[in-house]
Design a protein around this motif. Structure first.
Motif, PDB file in Angstrom:
ATOM      1  N   ASP A   6       1.744   0.012   5.763  1.00 56.38           N
ATOM      2  CA  ASP A   6       2.898   0.910   5.702  1.00 56.38           C
ATOM      3  C   ASP A   6       3.542   0.806   4.317  1.00 56.38           C
ATOM      4  O   ASP A   6       4.033  -0.251   3.922  1.00 56.38           O
ATOM      5  CB  ASP A   6       3.908   0.511   6.790  1.00 56.38           C
ATOM      6  CG  ASP A   6       5.040   1.517   6.895  1.00 56.38           C
ATOM      7  OD1 ASP A   6       5.411   2.093   5.862  1.00 56.38           O
ATOM      8  OD2 ASP A   6       5.544   1.725   8.016  1.00 56.38           O
ATOM      9  N   ARG A   7       3.554   1.919   3.611  1.00 57.04           N
ATOM     10  CA  ARG A   7       3.969   1.880   2.217  1.00 57.04           C
ATOM     11  C   ARG A   7       5.450   1.538   2.044  1.00 57.04           C
ATOM     12  O   ARG A   7       5.820   0.938   1.038  1.00 57.04           O
ATOM     13  CB  ARG A   7       3.656   3.202   1.552  1.00 57.04           C
ATOM     14  CG  ARG A   7       2.180   3.385   1.429  1.00 57.04           C
ATOM     15  CD  ARG A   7       1.814   4.731   0.919  1.00 57.04           C
ATOM     16  NE  ARG A   7       0.455   4.663   0.451  1.00 57.04           N
ATOM     17  CZ  ARG A   7       0.033   5.191  -0.678  1.00 57.04           C
ATOM     18  NH1 ARG A   7       0.860   5.831  -1.450  1.00 57.04           N
ATOM     19  NH2 ARG A   7      -1.216   5.075  -1.035  1.00 57.04           N
ATOM     20  N   ARG A   8       6.272   1.939   3.005  1.00 56.18           N
ATOM     21  CA  ARG A   8       7.693   1.600   2.890  1.00 56.18           C
ATOM     22  C   ARG A   8       7.878   0.091   2.911  1.00 56.18           C
ATOM     23  O   ARG A   8       8.595  -0.477   2.101  1.00 56.18           O
ATOM     24  CB  ARG A   8       8.478   2.233   4.053  1.00 56.18           C
ATOM     25  CG  ARG A   8       8.617   3.739   3.912  1.00 56.18           C
ATOM     26  CD  ARG A   8       8.982   4.389   5.200  1.00 56.18           C
ATOM     27  NE  ARG A   8       7.915   4.227   6.201  1.00 56.18           N
ATOM     28  CZ  ARG A   8       7.856   4.907   7.326  1.00 56.18           C
ATOM     29  NH1 ARG A   8       8.788   5.766   7.621  1.00 56.18           N
ATOM     30  NH2 ARG A   8       6.874   4.728   8.173  1.00 56.18           N
TER      31      ARG A   8
ATOM     32  N   ARG B 182       3.003   7.864   3.604  1.00 57.79           N
ATOM     33  CA  ARG B 182       2.101   7.506   4.707  1.00 57.79           C
ATOM     34  C   ARG B 182       0.657   7.660   4.256  1.00 57.79           C
ATOM     35  O   ARG B 182       0.329   8.475   3.421  1.00 57.79           O
ATOM     36  CB  ARG B 182       2.339   8.412   5.917  1.00 57.79           C
ATOM     37  CG  ARG B 182       3.734   8.270   6.487  1.00 57.79           C
ATOM     38  CD  ARG B 182       3.907   9.266   7.614  1.00 57.79           C
ATOM     39  NE  ARG B 182       3.078   8.909   8.754  1.00 57.79           N
ATOM     40  CZ  ARG B 182       3.441   8.046   9.688  1.00 57.79           C
ATOM     41  NH1 ARG B 182       4.597   7.453   9.616  1.00 57.79           N
ATOM     42  NH2 ARG B 182       2.652   7.793  10.692  1.00 57.79           N
TER      43      ARG B 182
ATOM     44  N   SER C 192      -3.717   4.729   8.396  1.00 59.13           N
ATOM     45  CA  SER C 192      -2.655   3.870   8.917  1.00 59.13           C
ATOM     46  C   SER C 192      -3.177   3.044  10.093  1.00 59.13           C
ATOM     47  O   SER C 192      -4.052   3.462  10.837  1.00 59.13           O
ATOM     48  CB  SER C 192      -1.467   4.717   9.362  1.00 59.13           C
ATOM     49  OG  SER C 192      -1.803   5.396  10.525  1.00 59.13           O
TER      50      SER C 192
ATOM     51  N   GLU D 164      -0.984   1.303  12.396  1.00 58.03           N
ATOM     52  CA  GLU D 164       0.295   0.844  12.925  1.00 58.03           C
ATOM     53  C   GLU D 164       0.097   0.040  14.206  1.00 58.03           C
ATOM     54  O   GLU D 164      -0.875   0.238  14.950  1.00 58.03           O
ATOM     55  CB  GLU D 164       1.186   2.055  13.217  1.00 58.03           C
ATOM     56  CG  GLU D 164       1.666   2.729  11.935  1.00 58.03           C
ATOM     57  CD  GLU D 164       2.243   4.094  12.193  1.00 58.03           C
ATOM     58  OE1 GLU D 164       2.349   4.475  13.371  1.00 58.03           O
ATOM     59  OE2 GLU D 164       2.571   4.779  11.224  1.00 58.03           O
TER      60      GLU D 164
END
Lengths: 468, 217
Positions: B36-38, B88, B93, B95
Motif C-alpha cells: 500500500d503506497r500510502r 494504488r 495490491s 490487501e
C-alpha cells in the motif's frame, strides 16, 4: 590549464546542450562525433606538464586537477584506454543514428564519457566507486524509455551495481587502515576480499549476470551493445588499474584464481543457457557472457600474453556488438516485440546478415573478428589448464548451435540463397551499404587480426610489463 | 542547513538511541511487507527521520543535518512520483482482507524475519569489518542493509526496488560514516541517494506507461 578538467568538462557541457537538441538526431550525432574527435586529439596530442605555444599564446596543460582535496590525475597509461573509449563512443554514436535508440541515448553517452574519465582519473580510488554508482544510474536513463518500457533489465543492473559499490568503498577504508597499521595483514586480506567481490559483482560474474540477457532482449540493440561492450569494459579497466596500483594485489595468486574461476563460471553458465535461447537478443546476451568470461580467464592466467589477448577480446567485442547492433536495430526498429520477427527478417535481409555475422563473431565463429583472440586463448589454456580449454570449447560450440537453431527457426535461408529476399527488400541503400561495410570489416579483422592486435595490446601494455 | 541542524538538535534528545533503533527496526520491515503506497510513503518518512537521528551518533549534528536534507529531498521526489502515478497498484495490491492474509504477505513476513535474524547475527558473531561505534546503531544499520537487500530480492516494482536500494544505502551509510566522516564522502553519498531516487521515479513512470499499454490493449 588542467587537462583532466578540460577532458571531463567538455563532454559534460556538450551533453547538456544535446539534451536540449534531442529532437534533431543528426545534430546530436555530429556533436557527439565532433566531441569525441576533439577529445581524441587532446589525449593524443596535448603535451602534458610542458609549456607550449598555441596560436601565439603560452599554454601549460597540467596532468592533474585538484578539487575539494581530491585529485584527478591523467597518467600516460590512461591515454590508450581513453583512445579506446573515444573511438568506441564515436562508432556507437554513428551506429545509433541509423537505428532506433532511446531518447536520452546521446546526452547520457556524453555524460557517461565524463563519468568514465572521472572513474579513471580520481585519487584515492574509493571515489571511483562513487562515480561507478553514478554511471550505473546514468545508464538506466538510456536502457529504458517510453518505447522500450520493460524495466526489469535496468532495475537488475542498478541493483547489482548498488550491491557492488559498497564493497569497494569498504576495501578503500581497509586499505587506509592498513597504511596506519602496516603490520596488520588481516586488513589486507579483508581488503582483497572486498575489492574482489565488489569488482566481480560489477563485472556481472555469475550469479550477478542476469541483467545482461534481459537488457540484451528488452533494450534497443545499440544501447544494450554499448552497455555490455563499453561500460563493462570500463569496469574491467578499473580492475586493471587496481592491479597496477597495488603490488600486493598483483602478487596475490588467490585473487587471480578467483578471476579464473569466475570467468569459467560465466563461460559455463553462458554455454548452458545460450543453447536454450529462442531470440537473437538472448543469444547475444549469453554469448557476451561467455566472451566476458574469456576476458576474465585471460586476465586470471596472469601472463603478459594473456593480458594482451584480453585486450584483443575487448576490442573485437566492441566491433562485433556494433555490427550486431546495427543489424538488430534495423530489424527491430521501434519494435520491442518479436511476434512478427520472421516478417521483419524477410524485409531486411542485409540487416539480418549483419546481425547474424555480428552475433557469430561474438560467439567466436571462424573467419570473424572474434575468432583469433578466442583461438589464442584456447591454445594458451590447452597448455596450462586443459580442462578449462575443453569447457571453453564446449561453451563456444553451444553458442554456435544456439545460433544455428534460432537461424533455422526464424530465417528463410532458401530465400537468402535464391536471392528473392534481396530483390524484395525494403531496406534503403544507405542501410544496405552500411550493413555490407560492417560485415566486411568484421570478416577482414577476422582474416587479418594482426592489424588490430598491436593497437589492442597497447591498451594493457603497462600491466603486461609488470606481470612477470 | 542551519535550520536542518537545529531540527536535528531539537529531535536529538527524543530518540537518537534505542528509540530510533526500534523505529527503524519496525519501519524497514513495513516497507518490505506492505504494498500500500500510502503506508509505504509514511513509513519511509518516519524511517528517514530516525535514520537521520541515528547519524548523530557517528557524525557531527551539522553533517547529520545534511543527511536529513538529502533524505527530505529523496522523500519529496518519491512522494511526487507516487502522486503522479497514483496511490494504488490495482492488480498488484495484496490487501489483508479480514483475518485472511495472502501467501505473498506470509512469505514476505517470513523473509523479513530471516533478514532480521541475519542482521542480528552479524553483530552477535562480530563478523562485521567495521568498528562498532554503538551496538544499537550498528544493529539499526545491519537491519537496514539486510531488509534493503531483501526488498531488492523479492519485489519487481521499480518503486519498491528503489526503496530497497535507498534503505540499503542508508544502512551502509551509517556504518561507513563511522569510518569515513569526510564531508566529501557524505556529500557524494547524498548525491547518489538523490540520483537513485530520480532514476527510480523515471523507471516507475516508464513502467506505468507499459502497464497502461497492456491494460489498453
Amino acid at each position: 590549464m588542467s587537462l583532466p578538467m578540460l577532458l571531463m568538462t567538455i563532454p559534460a557541457f556538450v551533453g547538456v546542450l544535446l539534451y536540449n537538441l534531442r529532437r534533431w538526431i543528426w545534430i546530436q550525432v555530429t556533436l557527439v562525433c565532433g566531441t569525441m574527435l576533439l577529445l581524441f586529439m587532446l589525449v593524443q596530442q596535448a603535451p602534458v606538464d610542458q609549456l607550449v605555444v598555441l596560436a601565439g599564446r603560452d599554454m601549460y596543460f597540467r596532468s592533474s586537477w585538484e578539487i575539494l582535496g581530491r585529485a584527478f590525475v591523467l597518467v600516460p597509461s590512461d591515454r590508450s584506454l581513453l583512445t579506446f573509449i573515444f573511438i568506441s563512443v564515436f562508432l556507437f554514436a554513428v551506429s545509433g543514428a541509423v537505428v532506433s535508440v532511446t531518447t536520452l541515448f546521446y546526452p547520457v553517452v556524453l555524460s557517461l564519457v565524463s563519468i568514465i574519465m572521472a572513474i579513471m582519473f580520481v585519487h584515492p580510488f574509493i571515489y571511483a566507486a562513487l562515480f561507478i554508482q553514478i554511471a550505473a544510474v546514468a545508464c538506466v536513463f538510456m536502457i529504458a524509455d517510453n518505447v522500450y518500457s520493460r524495466v526489469t533489465g535496468a532495475l537488475r543492473y542498478l541493483s547489482f551495481a548498488s550491491i557492488g559499490v559498497p564493497f569497494i568503498l569498504m576495501a578503500g577504508w581497509q586499505l587506509e587502515m592498513y597504511q596506519v597499521r602496516p603490520d596488520d595483514n588481516l586488513l589486507l586480506l579483508q581488503a582483497s576480499w572486498m575489492l574482489g567481490v565488489g569488482v566481480l559483482i560489477l563485472l556481472a560474474v555469475v550469479p550477478f549476470h542476469s541483467w545482461i540477457p534481459i537488457v540484451a532482449r528488452s533494450s534497443p540493440p545499440i544501447v544494450a551493445a554499448f552497455v555490455i561492450a563499453v561500460i563493462q569494459a570500463v569496469m574491467f579497466f578499473f580492475l586493471i588499474d587496481m592491479l597496477v596500483q597495488f603490488d600486493w594485489l598483483r602478487n596475490n595468486m588467490q585473487f587471480f584464481l578467483a578471476l579464473r574461476i569466475s570467468g569459467m563460471l560465466m563461460i559455463v553458465t553462458g554455454g548452458v543457457f545460450v543453447f536454450a535461447q529462442r531470440n537473437f537478443g538472448g543469444l547475444m546476451g549469453y554469448s557476451a557472457l561467455i566472451d566476458w568470461g574469456c576476458t576474465l580467464v585471460a586476465l586470471g592466467l596472469r601472463l603478459p600474453n594473456s593480458v594482451e589477448i584480453a585486450a584483443m577480446i575487448i576490442c573485437t567485442r566492441v566491433i562485433a556488438l556494433i555490427v550486431w547492433g546495427i543489424g538488430a536495430g534495423t530489424i527491430f526498429n521501434n519494435n520491442n516485440s518479436t511476434w512478427d520477427v520472421r516478417l521483419h527478417i524477410r524485409r531486411n535481409p542485409f540487416a539480418t546478415v549483419s546481425m547474424i555475422v555480428g552475433g557469430l563473431s561474438l560467439a567466436a565463429m571462424p573467419l570473424t573478428a572474434g575468432f583469433p583472440s578466442r583461438w589464442a586463448l584456447l591454445q594458451m589454456l590447452a597448455g596450462i589448464y586443459p580442462n578449462y580449454a575443453i569447457v571453453l570449447l564446449v561453451a563456444g560450440l553451444c553458442a554456435w548451435m544456439g545460433y544455428i537453431r534460432v537461424i533455422a527457426e526464424t530465417v528463410d535461408l532458401t530465400g537468402i540463397i535464391d536471392g528473392d529476399m534481396y530483390r524484395t527488400t525494403s531496406e534503403s541503400r544507405g542501410t544496405i551499404g552500411l550493413s555490407v561495410f560492417v560485415v566486411l570489416s568484421l570478416i577482414i579483422f577476422g582474416l587479418v587480426p594482426q592489424w588490430l592486435y598491436p593497437k589492442a595490446a597497447s591498451m594493457f601494455e603497462h600491466i603486461a610489463m609488470i606481470l612477470v | 542547513m542551519n535550520s536542518a541542524s537545529q531540527i536535528i538538535e531539537v529531535l536529538l534528545p527524543l530518540g537518537s538511541g534505542y528509540v530510533a533503533v526500534v523505529a527503524v527496526s519496525i519501519m524497514a520491515p513495513i516497507l518490505v511487507v506492505v504494498d500500500d503506497r500510502r503506508l509505504v510513503i509514511v513509513a519511509l518518512a518516519v524511517l528517514y527521520l530516525f535514520v537521520s537521528l541515528l547519524f548523530t551518533n557517528v557524525l557531527a549534528p551539522q553533517i547529520a543535518g545534511i543527511k536529513l536534507i538529502v533524505y527530505m529531498v529523496v522523500w519529496i521526489i518519491i512522494f511526487i512520483c507516487v502522486q503522479q502515478k497514483g496511490w494504488r497498484y490495482g492488480e498488484y495490491s495484496n490487501e489483508i482482507g479480514g483475518l485472511i492474509v495472502s501467501a505473498k504477505i506470509r512469505f514476505r513476513v517470513f523473509a523479513v524475519i530471516v533478514a532480521g535474524l541475519v542482521g542480528w547475527q552479524l553483530i552477535e558473531t562480530g563478523k562485521l569489518p567495521f568498528p562498532i561505534v554503538a551496538e544499537s546503531v550498528t544493529f539499526g544499520a545491519t537491519q537496514l542493509v539486510c531488509q534493503g537487500l531483501m526488498l531488492l530480492a523479492i519485489t519487481r516494482q521499480p518503486l519498491k526496488v528503489g526503496i530497497g536500494i535507498l534503505i540499503m544505502f542508508s544502512g551502509f551509510g551509517l556504518l561507513y560514516s563511522a569510518v569515513e566522516p569526510a564531508l566529501m564522502v557524505v556529500g557524494m553519498l547524498g548525491l547518489i541517494d538523490i540520483a537513485v531516487a530520480l532514476v527510480i521515479c523515471y523507471l516507475e513512470l516508464v513502467w506505468e506507461t507499459n502497464t497502461n499499454k497492456e491494460v489498453s490493449t
